[in-house]
Design an enzyme around this catalytic site. Structure first.
Site, PDB file in Angstrom:
ATOM      1  N   ARG A  44       0.819  -1.220   0.000  1.00 11.66           N
ATOM      2  CA  ARG A  44       0.000   0.000   0.000  1.00 11.66           C
ATOM      3  C   ARG A  44       0.847   1.262   0.000  1.00 11.66           C
ATOM      4  NH1 ARG A  44      -5.169  -1.824   3.719  1.00 11.66           N
ATOM      5  NH2 ARG A  44      -6.414  -2.439   1.910  1.00 11.66           N
ATOM      6  N   LYS A 204     -18.101 -17.507   2.767  1.00 11.08           N
ATOM      7  CA  LYS A 204     -19.545 -17.298   2.969  1.00 11.08           C
ATOM      8  C   LYS A 204     -20.278 -16.682   1.790  1.00 11.08           C
ATOM      9  CE  LYS A 204     -19.493 -16.838   7.962  1.00 11.08           C
ATOM     10  NZ  LYS A 204     -19.468 -15.854   9.039  1.00 11.08           N
ATOM     11  N   GLY A 360      -8.935  -9.408   0.269  1.00  9.67           N
ATOM     12  CA  GLY A 360      -7.746  -9.519   1.113  1.00  9.67           C
ATOM     13  C   GLY A 360      -7.099 -10.895   1.068  1.00  9.67           C
ATOM     14  N   GLY A 383     -12.301  -4.616   1.072  1.00 11.13           N
ATOM     15  CA  GLY A 383     -13.700  -4.226   1.213  1.00 11.13           C
ATOM     16  C   GLY A 383     -14.150  -3.296   0.091  1.00 11.13           C
TER      17      GLY A 383
HETATM   18  P1  ADP Z   1     -11.351 -12.578   0.177  1.00 12.73           P
HETATM   19  O1  ADP Z   1     -10.710 -11.972   1.413  1.00 12.73           O
HETATM   20  O2  ADP Z   1     -10.365 -12.836  -0.904  1.00 12.73           O
HETATM   21  O3  ADP Z   1     -12.550 -11.788  -0.256  1.00 12.73           O
HETATM   22  P2  ADP Z   1     -12.931 -14.373   1.792  1.00 12.73           P
HETATM   23  O4  ADP Z   1     -12.580 -13.571   3.012  1.00 12.73           O
HETATM   24  O5  ADP Z   1     -14.312 -14.314   1.302  1.00 12.73           O
HETATM   25  O6  ADP Z   1     -11.901 -14.017   0.613  1.00 12.73           O
HETATM   26  O7  ADP Z   1     -12.639 -15.914   2.063  1.00 12.73           O
HETATM   27  C1  ADP Z   1     -11.373 -16.414   2.412  1.00 12.73           C
HETATM   28  C2  ADP Z   1     -11.493 -17.533   3.386  1.00 12.73           C
HETATM   29  O8  ADP Z   1     -12.308 -18.589   2.881  1.00 12.73           O
HETATM   30  C3  ADP Z   1     -10.133 -18.162   3.647  1.00 12.73           C
HETATM   31  O9  ADP Z   1      -9.793 -17.949   5.009  1.00 12.73           O
HETATM   32  C4  ADP Z   1     -10.336 -19.636   3.345  1.00 12.73           C
HETATM   33  O10 ADP Z   1      -9.706 -20.498   4.269  1.00 12.73           O
HETATM   34  C5  ADP Z   1     -11.832 -19.774   3.429  1.00 12.73           C
HETATM   35  N1  ADP Z   1     -12.304 -20.968   2.677  1.00 12.73           N
HETATM   36  C6  ADP Z   1     -12.129 -21.224   1.380  1.00 12.73           C
HETATM   37  N2  ADP Z   1     -12.638 -22.434   1.051  1.00 12.73           N
HETATM   38  C7  ADP Z   1     -13.146 -22.956   2.201  1.00 12.73           C
HETATM   39  C8  ADP Z   1     -13.809 -24.192   2.540  1.00 12.73           C
HETATM   40  N3  ADP Z   1     -14.045 -25.115   1.627  1.00 12.73           N
HETATM   41  N4  ADP Z   1     -14.192 -24.370   3.839  1.00 12.73           N
HETATM   42  C9  ADP Z   1     -13.958 -23.417   4.773  1.00 12.73           C
HETATM   43  N5  ADP Z   1     -13.341 -22.237   4.518  1.00 12.73           N
HETATM   44  C10 ADP Z   1     -12.941 -22.015   3.252  1.00 12.73           C
HETATM   45 MG    MG Z   2     -11.246 -12.019   3.497  1.00 15.74          MG
END
Ligand code: ADP
Ligand code: MG
Length: 403
Positions: A44, A204, A360, A383
């Site tokens: 950053r 999620k 992130g 975000g």
């Molecule tokens: P980003 O930060 O890139 O937007 P998210 O915060 O939505 O991504 O999701 C990342 C998290 O999802 C990671 O910590 C990862 O471990 C979790 N994850 C991915 N696949 C699974 C799974 N099958 N079961 C549980 N957690 C998962």
């Molecule tokens: Mg995340």
């Protein structure tokens, strides 16, 4: 030049008379991880350099403002001292650090600035009025300068005093990083090189409903991975064992699948998954077809068949938007799917596709694989990029002057 999705005045529109000798307040997002006084990932800070260097070269008196962490009032461990030192190294010139944000030290140091000097104010979140977007505080910040530049894409989804409020009191334009983020992502959504393929993963559905809703009608293909995929598999009637499933999001999943059918978007869900008894297992128990997930197991990654299918789709993509890892990549036992996707996206960049990674954890994953520099664009805002992909207006952008 890209077609500017940004209908806002920017730093490139400024005349020399607007910058030379002028005090310019620049909001950057210098919120980097610092442990025991040592900066970890400085992405950053590096991303802020083009705007700051440009203004300093034009003879502006550059006053930088940023937050760091989530202080409740003044917090000695969250001062921007190390950040100022790193910024100085990267700019190759001194960066004076004020010990307060709008107080006597900041005012005295600003009064002593010469043209081309750079000064960093203290952590703006030491003032609770920052996050409250309190007009008196925004006005006090504005009082330090003649012009305001917002370059903090990472906080552009927040309506705070230094990201939005201050724009009411000064001419307000976008910086180079903000323009780039909005242009690249805006173009990918509004006039993409097709096929447009989105990979949405993570844990999620509930945190990504907005993104799914916004993208499903725009993409040619939607690849769904991560724990999110379990909710979709369940919506289709599959048994998912002990996998993370959001029962209250099953309708959302069905609706997304329905819209995809109407718009003829190709939906890619896992065909096979890597399972284990727990998320911290040191090895995977098995790779199984989605029709055979054992009742006592958790699906923690996509399987090789799925990874291969995703690779095929990505090999034909004109534009790829990736948000969310497709497995628990933090655990090497469940990182192969995400690694495979990362390599496929990097290969697509090489072929000339536009590739964008936001989120992130997704960014952390490609950085750990040393593939970040092989993407067309890696968003500096988790975000903020999510809200942009949801189609929302970012307050930090809305507050700027129109063209
Ligand atoms: P980003 O930060 O890139 O937007 P998210 O915060 O939505 O991504 O999701 C990342 C998290 O999802 C990671 O910590 C990862 O471990 C979790 N994850 C991915 N696949 C699974 C799974 N099958 N079961 C549980 N957690 C998962
Ligand atoms: Mg995340």
């Amino acid at each position: 030049m890209t077609t500017t999705a940004l209908k806002k005045r920017s730093i490139t529109d400024l005349t020399p008379a607007e910058t030379r000798g002028k005090r310019v307040l620049v909001r950057e997002d210098l919120n980097v991880p610092i442990e025991n006084g040592v900066i970890g990932d400085d992405t950053r800070i590096r991303a802020a350099v083009p705007t700051l260097r440009d203004l300093a070269d034009q003879g502006a008196r550059v006053i930088v403002v940023s937050h760091l962490g989530r202080p409740k009032g003044v917090d000695e461990s969250l001062r921007l001292t190390e950040v100022a030192a790193r910024l100085s190294e990267l700019l190759g010139k001194p960066v004076v650090k004020a010990s307060d944000t709008i107080g006597p030290d900041a005012q005295a140091k600003i009064a002593a600035m010469q043209d081309g000097d750079v000064l960093l104010l203290e952590n703006v979140r030491f003032h609770p009025e920052e996050e409250q977007n309190e007009p008196g505080f925004a006005k006090a910040l504005a009082g330090l300068a003649d012009l305001y530049v917002n370059d903090a894409f990472g906080t552009a989804h927040r309506a705070h005093a230094s990201t939005a409020g201050v724009a009411a009191f000064l001419p307000a334009v976008a910086g180079h990083l903000l323009i780039k983020e909005i242009d690249v992502m805006g173009e990918a959504l509004s006039e993409p090189k097709r096929p447009l393929v989105a990979i949405i993963g993570g844990s999620k559905v509930s945190t990504k409903i907005g993104v799914l809703d916004n993208l499903v009608g725009k993409v040619d293909a939607l690849i769904i991975g991560g724990a999110m995929a379990n909710t979709f598999l369940r919506a289709q009637g599959h048994e998912t064992g002990k996998s993370l499933v959001e029962e209250d999001q099953l309708d959302v999943a069905r609706r997304v699948l329905e819209i995809a059918k109407e718009t003829n978007a190709l939906i890619i869900l896992p065909q096979d998954v890597v399972v284990a008894g727990s998320i911290s297992a040191t090895t995977a128990a098995a790779t199984v077809d989605i029709t055979a997930i054992p009742a006592d197991m958790i699906a923690l990654d996509i399987g090789p068949k799925t990874a291969g299918r995703i690779g095929e789709v990505l090999s034909k993509a004109g534009t790829i938007i990736w948000n969310g890892p497709v497995g628990v990549f933090e655990n090497p036992a469940f990182a192969k799917g995400t690694e495979s996707v990362a390599h496929d996206v990097a290969a697509a960049t090489k072929r000339g596709s536009t590739t964008i990674v936001g989120g992130g954890d997704s960014v952390a994953a490609i950085e750990a694989l040393h593939l970040a520099d092989q993407m067309s664009h890696v968003s500096t805002g988790g975000g903020a990029s999510l809200e942009f992909l949801e189609g929302k207006t970012l307050p930090g952008v809305a507050a700027l002057n129109d063209r």
